[in-house]
Design a protein around this motif. Structure first.
Motif, mmCIF file in Angstrom:
data_model
loop_
_atom_site.group_PDB
_atom_site.id
_atom_site.type_symbol
_atom_site.label_atom_id
_atom_site.label_comp_id
_atom_site.label_asym_id
_atom_site.label_seq_id
_atom_site.Cartn_x
_atom_site.Cartn_y
_atom_site.Cartn_z
ATOM 1 N N LYS A 150 -2.876 5.063 -11.018
ATOM 2 C CA LYS A 150 -2.547 3.766 -10.642
ATOM 3 C C LYS A 150 -1.302 3.866 -9.744
ATOM 4 C CE LYS A 150 -4.205 0.660 -13.609
ATOM 5 N NZ LYS A 150 -4.053 -0.144 -14.839
ATOM 6 N N LYS A 151 -0.348 4.401 -10.363
ATOM 7 C CA LYS A 151 0.990 4.697 -9.515
ATOM 8 C C LYS A 151 0.830 5.365 -8.028
ATOM 9 C CE LYS A 151 4.237 5.205 -13.457
ATOM 10 N NZ LYS A 151 5.000 6.078 -13.934
ATOM 11 N N LYS A 178 -0.693 3.009 -5.862
ATOM 12 C CA LYS A 178 0.024 1.889 -5.449
ATOM 13 C C LYS A 178 1.079 2.590 -4.311
ATOM 14 C CE LYS A 178 1.796 -1.402 -8.768
ATOM 15 N NZ LYS A 178 2.534 -1.588 -9.823
ATOM 16 N N THR A 179 1.291 3.814 -4.365
ATOM 17 C CA THR A 179 2.206 4.614 -3.481
ATOM 18 C C THR A 179 1.294 4.477 -2.113
ATOM 19 O OG1 THR A 179 2.837 5.923 -5.110
ATOM 20 C CG2 THR A 179 3.730 6.370 -2.845
ATOM 21 N N LYS A 238 -0.838 2.552 -1.385
ATOM 22 C CA LYS A 238 -0.767 1.020 -0.520
ATOM 23 C C LYS A 238 0.325 0.637 0.009
ATOM 24 C CE LYS A 238 -4.319 -1.044 -3.558
ATOM 25 N NZ LYS A 238 -4.522 -1.866 -4.666
ATOM 26 N N LYS A 239 1.525 1.160 -0.593
ATOM 27 C CA LYS A 239 2.642 1.111 0.095
ATOM 28 C C LYS A 239 2.669 1.633 1.615
ATOM 29 C CE LYS A 239 6.004 0.419 -3.621
ATOM 30 N NZ LYS A 239 6.862 1.213 -4.421
ATOM 31 N N SER A 272 1.085 -0.385 3.823
ATOM 32 C CA SER A 272 1.284 -1.935 3.930
ATOM 33 C C SER A 272 2.198 -2.078 5.114
ATOM 34 C CB SER A 272 2.381 -2.018 2.845
ATOM 35 O OG SER A 272 3.559 -1.347 3.028
ATOM 36 N N SER A 292 -9.791 0.310 -0.045
ATOM 37 C CA SER A 292 -9.906 -0.277 -1.319
ATOM 38 C C SER A 292 -11.475 -0.057 -2.033
ATOM 39 C CB SER A 292 -9.713 -1.614 -1.467
ATOM 40 O OG SER A 292 -10.011 -2.443 -0.439
#
Lengths: 451, 481
Positions: B348-349, B352-353, B355-356, B359, B386
């Motif tokens: 998940k982390k 998340k990275t 996704k950053k 971003s 996604s």
């Protein structure tokens, strides 16, 4: 007159704008290369550290698994590293999506070899902004912007007639104007190469020279295309559109079309077949005749015939022989897969000849050792590396030697030695030919006009 | 604003452009390429679909063909999942070439998804993917710019704009008229592309749960909006420019900047700002965490010894061999539970990275309609980031279920006295292999995609409002001469 032409050239805002864009993106692209190299290097350092830690772990566990080297080796992993060349910072190629570190145990290799690295797929899709991209994509545009109107502008402003009556050959004048532009672009490119040499730490090797050479040949190709279009003597507008459309076709559209054709022509479904097969061939041995497995194993390794299977229920000899079957029995499917990949490679090279941007990209990847071919070589060498480990450890396991009898310090991460077979002349030949034809045709067509 | 005048100007622009020889050539070329791309893409999709299904069946067959076995052997026999593509990937293949196609699911170990198309391709793959969306996102905007750059400037240069103005048409009406004319011309190009999209969605209906019709409707609306905005921008820039040359240069420069350079740079900057762990670091983090919490493979591990003692106590026995279930199976299920949790956490982390990293690009949709349509089109075609991470999540869930199922079988049916997993002694009947459900890939629900793309949709609407505002409120600032 020459100095006046230079002055006139640098008065134009387009020149400075172009120079600014090239430099800003150039620095960004070299930064991208640097980040790429650093990340890969860090991963290598971590890999080495991890293998060293493994040594300590073995020492700690020696009390536990001292007498079971078969079990110990089930867990141990050994690293094989594809060292990153500083040049790959210039042309990242396929090396960002293929893992450069293999971390394998002596079990079935085919189940381990194709594991990928962790990379954001969005990043992969957008592609890298490395120097090779800049040279292939952006430089042609700058060249077009600077030279599309060198002749038409003069005719449109009415100055061309004045030049023709001034006595010096108008053709020479035109060449001079173009020469200034070639010099300017060459200097800008030179600066970028110099910067990348220092920032990426590239040694002056023949490979670096090849990359520089190919880049300059590519730039000359675009100038000759411009030369060709200019001498069609159409209006500035038409020139701009013609050149832009050629750029769009050569750099954006045709490469995509060519790749699409190759991909669809050779779908690599053997990869799936192979991966299923290597699993099945190992696992089914748990339920089949042990003798059959062992016979196959002895056939591969006659030197291990002396280790015979005892009647007891479980032995590592049998276990590793089963694992071996995963690799051995999927060989046929694997060869099919590699053949397909080779076909893709071959067709890519053949088709690229006629399209300078493709040729330059493939050559640069080749020189920087970031092409698909190098990755496949790396995979092949991984198999040799793995085989070597097996040959060293198998007798120890089969004789059930104590794990302390092995000098674990000797097992350091090994590096893949890259052999280069790059032939620069073969790679630039077609680009030079195309350029010469363009220049030749336009000079021939305009012989009358300039006399 | 008088509609009849707008329509008149629009009609005039359409007719003038339509009877141009150049347009005919361009349009025929575009249509030829479009049909090639569609047919070719469709064949490739069918082929891939066939390959995946064939191998998936083969894989399942060999799973079911396993004889009576120790369940832990089956847990390591594992299963493969081959990734199915969404039918709309024919229209927009998104990141499809770069995402893994085969993933191996076995006990205690999470594998990576391997054999992405790009990893088996030469460097040519990096030039881009050929599909309808690419034609609509990169090429058609250029065509619109080429057709529309002189829409207003040529009237200026010919001096006809003055005459139109004197005859009573306001600049606002001229702008709207030209926009509509240009939009109709561009419709000649994109309507066939949308027809291709619709034929995909009507013919590829055998995929369940793909909500393909609704997706196609949304995609069509988004593209209509995108092209309308582009037409407005082209006309505005043409009206603002001194002469045709300037207009063309501005538009081409904008294309290069917004369509090529900014998207690439944004992703590079995102990666520079938020670097992610390499695989080796990722694995180390997980291993360290497992060692910290307790290693179920280590017989001397204190965490799991405590667990054993409490189990023994609860059942009031002294030795694991006296337990009413297979202790090995129990231990493994606890170990699996723990490692899966740790892995999921780290994974998940990682996502998340990623996704950053994305971003930066995702926030730039506000300034670039190209990025907006690119994200929307990918998302709605089920080929975006996604969707892929969701696929990975589903495979991990399946892996966990499969491993725990085998552990349960072991607890239930394998004697506590069994020493190894080999041979025909301690086995479970093969019927049980069939009863484990196949992996069923569920496409990410449309509502979730819409939720993900909310900002993007809003930004397209903002763009529409802004260009309309410029055309209506600031039209008096445009020069007529």
């Amino acid at each position: 007159m020459y100095s006046l032409l230079v002055k006139q050239f640098f008065r134009s805002n387009t020149v400075w704008l172009a120079f600014g864009i090239i430099m800003i993106l150039g620095i960004l692209s070299i930064g991208t290369g640097k980040q790429f190299l650093t990340q890969k290097q860090e991963a290598i350092v971590k890999t080495i550290e991890k293998q060293e830690k493994q040594e300590e772990l073995i020492k700690k566990q020696n009390q536990l698994r001292e007498n079971d080297i078969g079990l110990l080796l089930y867990y141990l992993k050994f690293s094989f590293i594809n060292p990153v060349q500083p040049l790959s910072g210039i042309s990242i190629g396929q090396s960002d999506l293929n893992s450069h570190i293999q971390n394998v145990s002596i079990l079935n290799l085919e189940g381990q070899k194709y594991d990928t690295d962790l990379v954001n797929p969005m990043r992969l899709q957008v592609g890298n902004l490395d120097l090779s991209f800049l040279i292939i994509f952006l430089f042609p545009l700058v060249i077009i912007a600077l030279s599309f109107n060198v002749l038409s502008e003069e005719t449109e402003k009415g100055t061309w007639r004045m030049i023709t009556i001034q006595g010096t050959s108008p053709f020479k004048f035109l060449l001079m104007k173009l020469g200034i532009r070639i010099l300017f672009i060459s200097i800008a490119l030179g600066i970028l190469f110099l910067l990348s040499k220092f920032i990426l730490g590239i040694p002056f090797t023949i490979d670096f020279l090849y990359i520089i050479m190919i880049s300059y040949v590519y730039i000359l190709f675009w100038f000759s295309l411009c030369f060709f279009v200019i001498l069609l003597r159409k209006s500035s507008n038409t020139n701009a559109i013609t050149l832009l459309v050629s750029w769009l076709l050569l750099v954006v559209f045709l490469p995509i079309l060519v790749n699409n054709y190759i991909t669809n022509k050779y779908p690599v479904d053997e990869a799936f077949t192979m991966t299923i097969k290597q699993r099945d061939e190992y696992h089914k041995r748990w339920d089949t005749d042990k003798k059959e497995t062992m016979d196959k194993f002895y056939k591969h390794y006659p030197q291990f015939k002396k280790y015979e299977l005892k009647k007891e229920s479980f032995s590592w000899l049998w276990y590793y022989a089963m694992q071996q079957m995963g690799d051995d029995e999927s060989q046929h499917e694997r060869e099919d897969m590699y053949n397909k990949i080779k076909n893709r490679e071959r067709l890519s090279n053949q088709m690229a000849r006629f399209f300078p941007p493709l040729q330059v990209q493939l050559s640069m990847n080749n020189i920087a050792k970031t092409s698909l071919k190098h990755h496949i070589n790396f995979l092949d060498e991984t198999s040799n590396f793995h085989e070597n480990l097996r040959l060293q450890f198998y007798p120890k396991i089969f004789e059930n030697q104590k794990s302390s009898s092995v000098n674990w310090k000797n097992f350091k991460p090994e590096y893949f030695e890259i052999k280069s077979d790059f032939n620069v002349f073969k790679n630039v030949l077609y680009i030079i030919l195309i350029s010469l034809i363009l220049i030749g045709v336009s000079v021939f067509k305009n012989l009358k006009y300039f006399n | 604003m008088r509609n009849d005048i707008v329509v008149l100007i629009g009609k005039q622009f359409f007719k003038k452009t339509f009877y141009n020889k150049g347009l005919f050539v361009l349009l025929s070329l575009f249509l030829i390429v479009l049909s090639y791309v569609t047919i070719n893409g469709w064949n490739a999709f069918e082929q891939h679909d066939h390959i995946v299904e064939h191998h998936q069946e083969k894989e399942r067959q060999s799973w079911e063909d396993n004889p009576d076995k120790h369940p832990h052997r089956m847990a390591h026999f594992g299963s493969f999942v081959f990734r199915l593509q969404h039918p709309l990937s024919i229209f927009d293949s998104g990141i499809e070439s770069y995402t893994g196609n085969a993933i191996f699911l076995e006990a205690h170990k999470q594998h990576t998804a391997n054999f992405s198309e790009a990893s088996l391709s030469t460097g040519l793959v990096r030039f881009g993917d050929l599909n309808t969306a690419m034609l609509l996102q990169l090429i058609l905007p250029l065509i619109i710019f080429f057709i529309g750059y002189s829409s207003v400037t040529s009237e200026k240069e010919n001096g006809t704009l003055k005459i139109i103005y004197i005859q009573g048409a306001s600049i606002k009406e001229v702008l709207f008229g030209k926009t509509i004319g240009l939009f109709l011309i561009s419709a000649l190009f994109f309507i066939p592309a949308l027809i291709a999209l619709w034929s995909i969605s009507f013919l590829e209906t055998h995929t369940t749960n793909s909500s393909i019709i609704l997706r196609s409707v949304l995609i069509s609306v988004c593209y209509l909006l995108f092209f309308f905005i582009l037409c407005c921008i082209t006309v505005i820039i043409s009206a603002k420019s001194k002469n045709s040359n300037n207009a063309l240069l501005t538009l081409l420069g904008g294309w290069l900047l917004l369509f090529i350079i900014i998207p690439k740079t944004a992703q590079v900057v995102g990666n520079l700002m938020y670097p992610n762990l390499s695989k080796i670091e990722f694995r180390s983090v997980i291993e360290n965490e497992v060692l910290k919490q307790g290693d179920s493979h280590n017989p001397n591990d204190s965490h799991f010894n405590k667990l054993r003692d409490s189990v023994l106590q609860a059942h009031k026995v002294n030795d694991v061999k006296d337990l009413p279930f297979n202790y090995g199976g129990f231990l493994m299920s606890k170990g699996e539970e723990q490692t899966a949790k740790i892995y999921n956490n780290e994974h998940k982390k990682l996502i998340k990275t990623y996704k950053k990293q994305n971003s930066i690009t995702n926030s730039l949709v506000l300034i670039s309609p190209y990025l907006a349509i690119k994200n929307l089109s990918m998302g709605l075609s089920g080929t975006d980031f996604s969707t892929y991470t969701n696929f990975l999540l589903q495979t991990e869930q399946h892996r966990y279920m499969q491993s725990q199922y085998m552990n349960e079988l072991q607890m239930k049916f394998i004697s506590n006295k069994a020493k190894g997993s080999e041979g025909k002694v301690h086995v479970v009947k093969k019927e049980y292999w069939k009863s484990i459900p196949k992996f069923r890939y569920e496409y990410i629900p449309l509502s979730k995609t819409i939720n993900n793309q909310l900002l993007t949709m809003v930004s397209l609407s903002i763009w529409l409002l802004v260009v309309l505002l410029i055309m209506t409120k600031f039209s008096n600032r445009f020069n007529i001469i």
